[in-house]
Design a protein around this motif. Structure first.
Motif, PDB file in Angstrom:
ATOM      1  N   ILE A  73     -78.605  -4.447  27.867  1.00 21.23           N
ATOM      2  CA  ILE A  73     -79.282  -4.476  26.556  1.00 21.23           C
ATOM      3  C   ILE A  73     -78.681  -5.170  25.742  1.00 21.23           C
ATOM      4  O   ILE A  73     -79.755  -5.934  24.803  1.00 21.23           O
ATOM      5  CB  ILE A  73     -79.208  -2.826  26.020  1.00 21.23           C
ATOM      6  CG1 ILE A  73     -80.013  -1.910  27.200  1.00 21.23           C
ATOM      7  CG2 ILE A  73     -79.734  -2.628  24.727  1.00 21.23           C
ATOM      8  CD1 ILE A  73     -81.493  -2.087  26.903  1.00 21.23           C
ATOM      9  N   VAL A  74     -77.506  -5.236  25.486  1.00 22.83           N
ATOM     10  CA  VAL A  74     -76.832  -6.351  24.516  1.00 22.83           C
ATOM     11  C   VAL A  74     -77.352  -7.630  24.786  1.00 22.83           C
ATOM     12  O   VAL A  74     -77.944  -8.269  23.860  1.00 22.83           O
ATOM     13  CB  VAL A  74     -75.416  -6.127  24.602  1.00 22.83           C
ATOM     14  CG1 VAL A  74     -74.873  -7.361  23.744  1.00 22.83           C
ATOM     15  CG2 VAL A  74     -74.807  -5.074  24.055  1.00 22.83           C
ATOM     16  N   ASP A  75     -77.309  -8.128  25.881  1.00 20.59           N
ATOM     17  CA  ASP A  75     -77.739  -9.638  26.422  1.00 20.59           C
ATOM     18  C   ASP A  75     -79.281  -9.563  25.937  1.00 20.59           C
ATOM     19  O   ASP A  75     -79.777 -10.812  25.863  1.00 20.59           O
ATOM     20  CB  ASP A  75     -77.595  -9.975  27.794  1.00 20.59           C
ATOM     21  CG  ASP A  75     -76.080  -9.846  28.063  1.00 20.59           C
ATOM     22  OD1 ASP A  75     -75.429 -10.039  27.090  1.00 20.59           O
ATOM     23  OD2 ASP A  75     -75.710  -9.694  29.333  1.00 20.59           O
ATOM     24  N   PHE A  76     -80.020  -8.640  26.319  1.00 19.44           N
ATOM     25  CA  PHE A  76     -81.664  -8.598  26.183  1.00 19.44           C
ATOM     26  C   PHE A  76     -81.863  -8.520  24.666  1.00 19.44           C
ATOM     27  O   PHE A  76     -82.844  -9.657  24.183  1.00 19.44           O
ATOM     28  CB  PHE A  76     -82.202  -7.157  26.678  1.00 19.44           C
ATOM     29  CG  PHE A  76     -83.607  -7.272  26.450  1.00 19.44           C
ATOM     30  CD1 PHE A  76     -84.591  -7.872  27.431  1.00 19.44           C
ATOM     31  CD2 PHE A  76     -84.185  -6.146  25.698  1.00 19.44           C
ATOM     32  CE1 PHE A  76     -86.041  -7.840  27.273  1.00 19.44           C
ATOM     33  CE2 PHE A  76     -85.517  -6.083  25.499  1.00 19.44           C
ATOM     34  CZ  PHE A  76     -86.201  -6.800  26.360  1.00 19.44           C
ATOM     35  N   LYS A  99     -72.933   2.708  19.700  1.00 25.96           N
ATOM     36  CA  LYS A  99     -72.263   1.657  20.144  1.00 25.96           C
ATOM     37  C   LYS A  99     -72.975   0.439  19.949  1.00 25.96           C
ATOM     38  O   LYS A  99     -72.599  -0.721  19.402  1.00 25.96           O
ATOM     39  CB  LYS A  99     -71.347   1.594  21.534  1.00 25.96           C
ATOM     40  CG  LYS A  99     -70.455   2.891  21.671  1.00 25.96           C
ATOM     41  CD  LYS A  99     -69.912   2.625  23.054  1.00 25.96           C
ATOM     42  CE  LYS A  99     -68.594   3.771  23.206  1.00 25.96           C
ATOM     43  NZ  LYS A  99     -68.631   4.204  24.577  1.00 25.96           N
ATOM     44  N   LEU A 100     -74.113   0.457  20.285  1.00 24.18           N
ATOM     45  CA  LEU A 100     -74.993  -0.761  20.061  1.00 24.18           C
ATOM     46  C   LEU A 100     -75.419  -1.023  18.577  1.00 24.18           C
ATOM     47  O   LEU A 100     -75.288  -2.161  18.278  1.00 24.18           O
ATOM     48  CB  LEU A 100     -76.302  -0.463  21.017  1.00 24.18           C
ATOM     49  CG  LEU A 100     -77.500  -1.417  20.740  1.00 24.18           C
ATOM     50  CD1 LEU A 100     -77.216  -2.751  21.753  1.00 24.18           C
ATOM     51  CD2 LEU A 100     -78.763  -0.825  21.290  1.00 24.18           C
ATOM     52  N   LYS A 119     -83.196 -12.312  20.210  1.00 16.60           N
ATOM     53  CA  LYS A 119     -82.992 -12.735  18.746  1.00 16.60           C
ATOM     54  C   LYS A 119     -83.173 -14.246  18.651  1.00 16.60           C
ATOM     55  O   LYS A 119     -83.581 -14.941  17.617  1.00 16.60           O
ATOM     56  CB  LYS A 119     -81.764 -12.526  18.184  1.00 16.60           C
ATOM     57  CG  LYS A 119     -81.535 -11.087  17.592  1.00 16.60           C
ATOM     58  CD  LYS A 119     -80.020 -10.648  17.498  1.00 16.60           C
ATOM     59  CE  LYS A 119     -79.259 -11.761  16.999  1.00 16.60           C
ATOM     60  NZ  LYS A 119     -77.781 -11.582  17.068  1.00 16.60           N
ATOM     61  N   GLY A 120     -82.925 -14.885  19.815  1.00 15.98           N
ATOM     62  CA  GLY A 120     -83.014 -16.324  20.126  1.00 15.98           C
ATOM     63  C   GLY A 120     -84.367 -16.761  20.325  1.00 15.98           C
ATOM     64  O   GLY A 120     -84.521 -18.003  20.269  1.00 15.98           O
ATOM     65  N   SER A 121     -85.388 -16.127  20.873  1.00 18.96           N
ATOM     66  CA  SER A 121     -86.613 -16.507  21.145  1.00 18.96           C
ATOM     67  C   SER A 121     -87.247 -16.763  19.874  1.00 18.96           C
ATOM     68  O   SER A 121     -87.397 -16.315  18.854  1.00 18.96           O
ATOM     69  CB  SER A 121     -87.333 -15.594  22.247  1.00 18.96           C
ATOM     70  OG  SER A 121     -87.503 -14.216  21.321  1.00 18.96           O
ATOM     71  N   LEU A 122     -88.359 -17.605  20.354  1.00 17.98           N
ATOM     72  CA  LEU A 122     -89.181 -18.019  19.306  1.00 17.98           C
ATOM     73  C   LEU A 122     -90.685 -17.158  19.313  1.00 17.98           C
ATOM     74  O   LEU A 122     -91.107 -16.771  20.409  1.00 17.98           O
ATOM     75  CB  LEU A 122     -89.712 -19.503  19.226  1.00 17.98           C
ATOM     76  CG  LEU A 122     -88.478 -20.598  18.958  1.00 17.98           C
ATOM     77  CD1 LEU A 122     -88.840 -21.897  19.303  1.00 17.98           C
ATOM     78  CD2 LEU A 122     -87.880 -20.203  17.575  1.00 17.98           C
TER      79      LEU A 122
END
Length: 196
Positions: free
Chosen positions: A185-188, A104-105, A193-196
Motif C-alpha cells: 500500500i505504501v508503494d502504491f 501507521k499509514l 503520487k509520482g504519476s501524472l
C-alpha cells in the motif's frame, strides 16, 4: 451418586462450554472481535489487492465531507492530490481491527501535502468518533458525509476504503478489513503520487 454423575457430565462438556462462551464473546464484544481480526491481519490475512484498475467516477465534484470544526472538503477541489478515503464506524469490529494499520499509514504520510486522508464516520457522530480516536491516541482527521456518495465509491459496507489518484480516478477500492500498513500500500500510494 448424583454429584458424581454431574461432575462427570461437566468434565466431559467443559471444552464445549468454553468454546461456546469464547464464540459468544467474539460475536458480542466488538473489541475482542477486533483483536481477533487484528491478529489474523498480522499473520498475513487481509492483505489488500492494489491491482484495481483506474476508473473515472463522474461527478467527483460535489462529494463533500465536513470535519468537527465545520470545515467542508469537496473531493472535486482536490485534483492534483492522492485521496485516501475510509468509511468506518466506532461500533464496527473490522473497522476497529484495521485502525492501527491505517494509523501507521497515516503517520507515514501525514506531513505530505500530496496526499489527503479522510476518515468518514458513517454515523456522523463527532463526539463518539472523536472520543474513539482520542482514547486510542490516533490523530487521524474525522469527517462526516455531507452529500450523496456514488455507489461506486461507497455502497454501505463497513469498512470501505477508496484511493483516488491525482487525476481524481478511482485507483483502489476495498470493502472489508485490510492491513494498510502493508508495504504494498505504501508503494502504491508513492506510485500514485509520482504519476501524472
Amino acid at each position: 451418586m448424583m454429584n458424581q454423575q454431574l461432575m462427570k457430565f461437566i468434565r466431559k462438556n467443559i471444552f464445549n462450554t468454553l468454546f461456546v462462551v469464547f464464540l459468544l464473546v467474539i460475536v458480542f464484544v466488538p473489541d475482542v472481535k477486533a483483536f481477533f481480526i487484528k491478529g489474523l491481519m498480522e499473520i498475513g490475512f487481509y492483505k489488500p489487492n492494489v491491482e484495481t484498475p483506474k476508473e473515472n467516477i463522474p461527478g467527483l465534484n460535489g462529494i463533500r465531507f465536513k470535519d468537527a470544526k465545520g470545515n467542508v472538503i469537496d473531493l472535486g477541489d482536490l485534483k492534483g492530490k492522492v485521496i485516501f478515503l475510509n468509511f468506518w464506524a466506532t461500533w464496527c469490529p473490522p473497522c476497529r481491527a484495521e485502525m492501527p494499520s491505517i494509523n501507521k499509514l497515516y503517520a507515514k504520510f501525514k506531513d505530505d501535502k500530496g496526499i489527503i486522508f479522510i476518515f468518514a464516520d458513517a454515523d456522523g457522530d463527532f463526539s463518539k468518533s472523536g472520543k474513539f480516536m482520542y482514547d486510542r491516541k490516533y490523530a487521524m482527521p474525522v469527517y462526516k458525509v455531507e452529500s450523496d456518495i456514488p455507489e461506486k465509491v461507497f455502497a454501505g459496507t463497513l469498512p470501505t476504503t477508496v484511493i483516488f489518484d491525482k487525476q481524481g480516478r478511482l485507483s483502489f477500492r476495498h470493502e472489508g478489513v485490510a492491513n494498510y500498513a502493508d508495504q504494498k500500500i505504501v508503494d502504491f500510494i508513492n506510485k500514485l503520487k509520482g504519476s501524472l
